[in-house]
Design a protein around this motif. Structure first.
Motif, mmCIF file in Angstrom:
data_model
loop_
_atom_site.group_PDB
_atom_site.id
_atom_site.type_symbol
_atom_site.label_atom_id
_atom_site.label_comp_id
_atom_site.label_asym_id
_atom_site.label_seq_id
_atom_site.Cartn_x
_atom_site.Cartn_y
_atom_site.Cartn_z
ATOM 1 N N ILE A 19 19.927 -29.121 -20.611
ATOM 2 C CA ILE A 19 19.780 -28.906 -20.022
ATOM 3 C C ILE A 19 20.007 -30.064 -18.779
ATOM 4 N N SER A 20 19.049 -31.369 -19.557
ATOM 5 C CA SER A 20 19.517 -31.949 -18.408
ATOM 6 C C SER A 20 20.840 -32.669 -19.325
ATOM 7 N N ALA A 21 20.641 -32.509 -20.300
ATOM 8 C CA ALA A 21 21.986 -33.801 -20.304
ATOM 9 C C ALA A 21 23.458 -32.989 -20.272
ATOM 10 N N GLY A 22 23.171 -31.842 -20.133
ATOM 11 C CA GLY A 22 24.556 -31.432 -19.301
ATOM 12 C C GLY A 22 24.858 -31.474 -17.663
ATOM 13 N N ILE A 23 23.539 -30.931 -17.036
ATOM 14 C CA ILE A 23 23.444 -31.408 -15.590
ATOM 15 C C ILE A 23 23.818 -32.978 -15.527
ATOM 16 N N LEU A 24 22.552 -33.254 -15.352
ATOM 17 C CA LEU A 24 22.489 -35.481 -15.067
ATOM 18 C C LEU A 24 23.541 -35.834 -16.036
ATOM 19 N N GLY A 25 23.423 -35.605 -17.463
ATOM 20 C CA GLY A 25 24.629 -36.628 -18.106
ATOM 21 C C GLY A 25 26.294 -36.029 -17.949
ATOM 22 N N GLY A 26 26.520 -34.656 -17.478
ATOM 23 C CA GLY A 26 27.766 -34.339 -17.661
ATOM 24 C C GLY A 26 28.940 -34.596 -15.913
ATOM 25 N N TYR A 27 27.558 -34.946 -14.705
ATOM 26 C CA TYR A 27 27.999 -35.284 -13.898
ATOM 27 C C TYR A 27 28.184 -36.628 -14.229
ATOM 28 N N LYS A 74 21.157 -34.873 -29.557
ATOM 29 C CA LYS A 74 22.294 -35.985 -30.177
ATOM 30 C C LYS A 74 23.003 -35.622 -29.078
ATOM 31 N N ALA A 75 23.472 -34.930 -27.983
ATOM 32 C CA ALA A 75 23.953 -34.988 -27.404
ATOM 33 C C ALA A 75 24.322 -35.810 -26.055
ATOM 34 N N TRP A 76 22.424 -35.812 -25.543
ATOM 35 C CA TRP A 76 22.176 -37.144 -25.076
ATOM 36 C C TRP A 76 23.039 -38.257 -24.982
ATOM 37 N N LEU A 77 22.763 -38.660 -26.318
ATOM 38 C CA LEU A 77 23.124 -39.585 -26.774
ATOM 39 C C LEU A 77 24.508 -40.398 -26.604
ATOM 40 N N LEU A 78 25.177 -39.053 -27.127
ATOM 41 C CA LEU A 78 26.331 -39.534 -26.838
ATOM 42 C C LEU A 78 27.106 -39.708 -25.673
ATOM 43 N N TYR A 79 26.070 -38.538 -24.852
ATOM 44 C CA TYR A 79 26.702 -39.062 -23.115
ATOM 45 C C TYR A 79 26.169 -39.946 -22.428
ATOM 46 N N LEU A 80 25.190 -40.666 -23.081
ATOM 47 C CA LEU A 80 25.294 -41.991 -22.508
ATOM 48 C C LEU A 80 25.880 -43.345 -23.035
ATOM 49 N N VAL A 81 25.743 -42.855 -24.150
ATOM 50 C CA VAL A 81 27.295 -44.103 -25.170
ATOM 51 C C VAL A 81 28.498 -43.534 -24.035
ATOM 52 N N ILE A 82 29.033 -43.081 -23.839
ATOM 53 C CA ILE A 82 30.204 -42.132 -23.060
ATOM 54 C C ILE A 82 29.660 -42.728 -21.363
ATOM 55 N N ILE A 83 29.195 -42.841 -21.078
ATOM 56 C CA ILE A 83 28.244 -43.443 -19.160
ATOM 57 C C ILE A 83 28.256 -44.437 -19.998
ATOM 58 N N ALA A 84 27.781 -45.463 -20.818
ATOM 59 C CA ALA A 84 28.101 -46.954 -20.961
ATOM 60 C C ALA A 84 29.392 -47.602 -21.132
ATOM 61 N N ILE A 85 30.053 -46.784 -22.048
ATOM 62 C CA ILE A 85 31.454 -47.283 -21.857
ATOM 63 C C ILE A 85 32.337 -47.092 -20.509
ATOM 64 N N LEU A 86 31.827 -46.075 -19.633
ATOM 65 C CA LEU A 86 32.628 -45.776 -18.446
ATOM 66 C C LEU A 86 32.386 -46.494 -17.366
ATOM 67 N N TYR A 87 31.007 -46.567 -17.548
ATOM 68 C CA TYR A 87 30.764 -47.665 -16.180
ATOM 69 C C TYR A 87 31.139 -49.029 -16.550
ATOM 70 N N GLY A 88 31.650 -49.740 -17.637
ATOM 71 C CA GLY A 88 31.941 -51.046 -17.985
ATOM 72 C C GLY A 88 33.535 -50.782 -18.276
ATOM 73 N N ILE A 89 33.996 -49.930 -18.026
ATOM 74 C CA ILE A 89 35.370 -50.359 -17.232
ATOM 75 C C ILE A 89 35.730 -49.554 -16.143
ATOM 76 N N TYR A 90 34.740 -48.731 -15.599
ATOM 77 C CA TYR A 90 34.795 -49.339 -14.413
ATOM 78 C C TYR A 90 34.319 -50.805 -13.250
ATOM 79 N N ILE A 91 33.641 -51.257 -14.203
ATOM 80 C CA ILE A 91 33.123 -52.019 -13.704
ATOM 81 C C ILE A 91 34.827 -53.422 -14.085
ATOM 82 N N ILE A 92 35.077 -53.559 -14.981
ATOM 83 C CA ILE A 92 35.991 -54.141 -14.858
ATOM 84 C C ILE A 92 37.292 -54.119 -14.383
#
Length: 100
Positions: A19-27, A74-92
């Protein structure tokens, strides 16, 4: 039709993780996607206007994805990896084309 009980998770921590991965990570993922799009694509004003609607559509889709995993962490881990990649793209993108 109720869900089949053999597919439901009994552990409260697994339920919390999903539930937390869906709500927080998804947002966070949907917000970062919509923050990156105006930086990298032309016509940022039009993208921002349409992103108000598409953000909720993407968030709803990402809210469902963690329930496809057996392990919610594992869903949280996948979401955290995607968040890190997207944040790097945003910074660049923000360094190359400062929008705000």
């Amino acid at each position: 039709m109720p869900a089949n009980k053999k597919y439901l998770t009994k552990s409260p921590w697994q339920q919390f993780a999903k539930i937390s991965a869906g709500i927080l990570g998804g947002y966070l993922i949907s917000a970062l996607i919509h923050m990156c799009l105006p930086l990298w694509l032309p016509n940022p004003k039009e993208i921002l206007i349409t992103s108000i609607f598409t953000l909720f559509i993407v968030w709803c889709a990402l809210l469902i994805v963690p329930f496809l995993f057996k392990n919610g962490w594992k869903a949280w881990l996948l979401y955290l990896v995607i968040i890190a990649i997207l944040y790097g793209i945003y910074i660049i993108g923000n360094q190359k084309n400062p929008f705000i």
